[in-house]
Design an enzyme around this catalytic site. Structure first.
Site, PDB file in Angstrom:
ATOM      1  N   ARG A 111       0.885  -1.177   0.000  1.00  6.85           N
ATOM      2  CA  ARG A 111       0.000   0.000   0.000  1.00  6.85           C
ATOM      3  C   ARG A 111       0.914   1.217   0.000  1.00  6.85           C
ATOM      4  NH1 ARG A 111      -5.430   1.217   1.932  1.00  6.85           N
ATOM      5  NH2 ARG A 111      -5.571   3.289   2.878  1.00  6.85           N
ATOM      6  N   HIS A 138      -6.941   1.564  -6.947  1.00  5.70           N
ATOM      7  CA  HIS A 138      -7.251   0.762  -5.756  1.00  5.70           C
ATOM      8  C   HIS A 138      -7.983  -0.505  -6.224  1.00  5.70           C
ATOM      9  CE1 HIS A 138      -7.760  -0.380  -1.754  1.00  5.70           C
ATOM     10  NE2 HIS A 138      -8.526   0.585  -1.268  1.00  5.70           N
ATOM     11  N   GLN A 141     -10.041  -3.067  -3.841  1.00  6.46           N
ATOM     12  CA  GLN A 141     -11.341  -2.582  -3.388  1.00  6.46           C
ATOM     13  C   GLN A 141     -12.417  -2.880  -4.414  1.00  6.46           C
ATOM     14  OE1 GLN A 141     -12.306  -0.805  -0.341  1.00  6.46           O
ATOM     15  NE2 GLN A 141     -14.223  -1.535  -1.235  1.00  6.46           N
ATOM     16  N   ASP A 234     -16.771   8.469  -2.519  1.00 17.65           N
ATOM     17  CA  ASP A 234     -15.532   8.324  -1.755  1.00 17.65           C
ATOM     18  C   ASP A 234     -15.318   9.624  -1.000  1.00 17.65           C
ATOM     19  OD1 ASP A 234     -13.125   7.287  -0.812  1.00 17.65           O
ATOM     20  OD2 ASP A 234     -11.987   7.889  -2.578  1.00 17.65           O
ATOM     21  N   CYS A 274     -16.097   2.801   0.105  1.00 13.59           N
ATOM     22  CA  CYS A 274     -14.937   2.003   0.509  1.00 13.59           C
ATOM     23  C   CYS A 274     -14.567   2.212   1.972  1.00 13.59           C
ATOM     24  CB  CYS A 274     -13.750   2.294  -0.408  1.00 13.59           C
ATOM     25  SG  CYS A 274     -13.125   3.984  -0.320  1.00 13.59           S
ATOM     26  N   ARG A 302     -13.760  -7.445   1.354  1.00 14.90           N
ATOM     27  CA  ARG A 302     -12.331  -7.229   1.116  1.00 14.90           C
ATOM     28  C   ARG A 302     -11.558  -8.501   1.458  1.00 14.90           C
ATOM     29  NH1 ARG A 302     -10.133  -2.097   1.315  1.00 14.90           N
ATOM     30  NH2 ARG A 302      -8.200  -3.177   0.771  1.00 14.90           N
TER      31      ARG A 302
END
Length: 324
Positions: A111, A138, A141, A234, A274, A302
């Site tokens: 990450r 991402h 996700q 988001d 998310c 996830r």
């Protein structure tokens, strides 16, 4: 004499961007995720245990826990490396780090900030490298989100997904690429100057042409929302943007997902986020805490989606035997 390293598999598979999976491969991963959710311990490609190393250059809750738990449930031992705890990218090059890690671990998860670092890591690694988030994408996700859409709506093909808000970020980019790969009609709405990168839009349209999906990028939130099956947003203020908070709140205000926005979508539309979410900013409390919200199913997924991805990469790379 130092023994020679083990020869590399014919083709190590990495997952750095959503389109690293073909439409058929994405379906395979999602099918495997559904199976793993039903029987969490049937696949043990990291049994031994082999170590899965997970580097964090940014703080995390869901990514950290889902990868650590996932590696353990795949029979492995998770090693979490926080900022400042390794030489990666500072005293030692990414390439040299990859050459060391590939001899010690079964999979590398990172990450980070720059996508280029992940690309360099993968170029020098003989074990799979997974993008757990970068400034550009991402993709893990999106796999979780697609699994959630399949569970609640019965499938992804032909479904309409509307994303509202900051459309120049990694989430918007991955929704474009990953959902186009899944055959969805992807609508992205945000203010001028905060829309997706043109090369990402072009790549998404190319993938949509293969799958029967489509791509719309607009500044009109209503245009994106009309009849949508899935509504997504988001955070408006990501890490590193805190000093721009007030300006960004004013800029994105017309793109809030509230009850009126959900009313424009389809009557059976679901809401995704998310997380972490900021009630009263990008989404109202009545939406995220309401009956159309499936954000906690999404968060759980996830784990299942990433377990399936890691197992699939190991199987396809010839580094573990598929028990099926």
């Amino acid at each position: 004499m130092t023994p020679a390293p083990t020869p590399a598999p014919a083709a190590v598979r990495h997952f750095l961007v959503d389109t690293d999976l073909t439409p058929g491969e994405q379906t395979e991963v999602l099918d495997l995720a559904a199976q793993m959710k039903t029987d969490r311990f049937a696949h043990r490609p990291l049994a031994g245990p082999r170590t899965g190393v997970v580097f964090f250059d940014k703080t995390s809750t869901r990514t950290r826990v889902s990868f650590a738990a996932g590696i353990a449930e795949l029979g492995g031992s998770p090693l979490i490396v926080n900022p400042g705890e390794s030489q990666l990218g500072h005293k030692e090059s990414v390439a040299d780090t990859a050459r060391v890690l590939e001899r010690m671990v079964g999979i590398i998860v990172w990450r980070t900030f720059a996508q280029s670092g992940l690309e360099e890591m993968a170029a020098h690694s003989r074990v799979p490298v997974v993008n757990a988030l970068s400034d550009d994408y991402h993709p893990c996700q999106i796999l979780a989100d697609l699994l959630t859409v399949r569970e609640h709506l019965g499938g992804t093909q032909g479904r309409v997904l509307a994303y509202l808000g900051d459309a120049a970020n990694n989430m918007a980019h991955s929704y474009l690429l990953g959902c186009a790969t899944a055959g969805m009609h992807v609508r992205i709405a945000g203010p001028a100057g905060h829309l997706p990168a043109e090369h990402v839009v072009a790549a998404a349209r190319e993938r949509a042409a293969e799958t029967g999906g489509s791509v719309l990028v607009t500044t009109d939130a209503a245009e994106a929302l009309d009849g949508a099956d899935v509504v997504v947003t988001d955070t408006w203020v990501s890490m590193g943007q805190e000093d721009e908070k007030e300006a960004r709140l004013a800029l994105f205000r017309d793109y809030q997902v509230d009850a009126a926005a959900m009313a424009r979508a389809g009557s059976d539309a679901i809401f995704l986020h998310c997380l972490p979410a900021y009630r009263g900013y990008e989404v109202s409390a009545e939406v995220i805490d309401g009956p159309q919200s499936v954000v906690f199913d999404e968060a759980e997924n996830r784990l299942h989606a990433q377990k399936a991805l890691m197992a699939w990469l190991l199987y396809r790379s010839g580094l573990a035997e598929d028990p099926r």
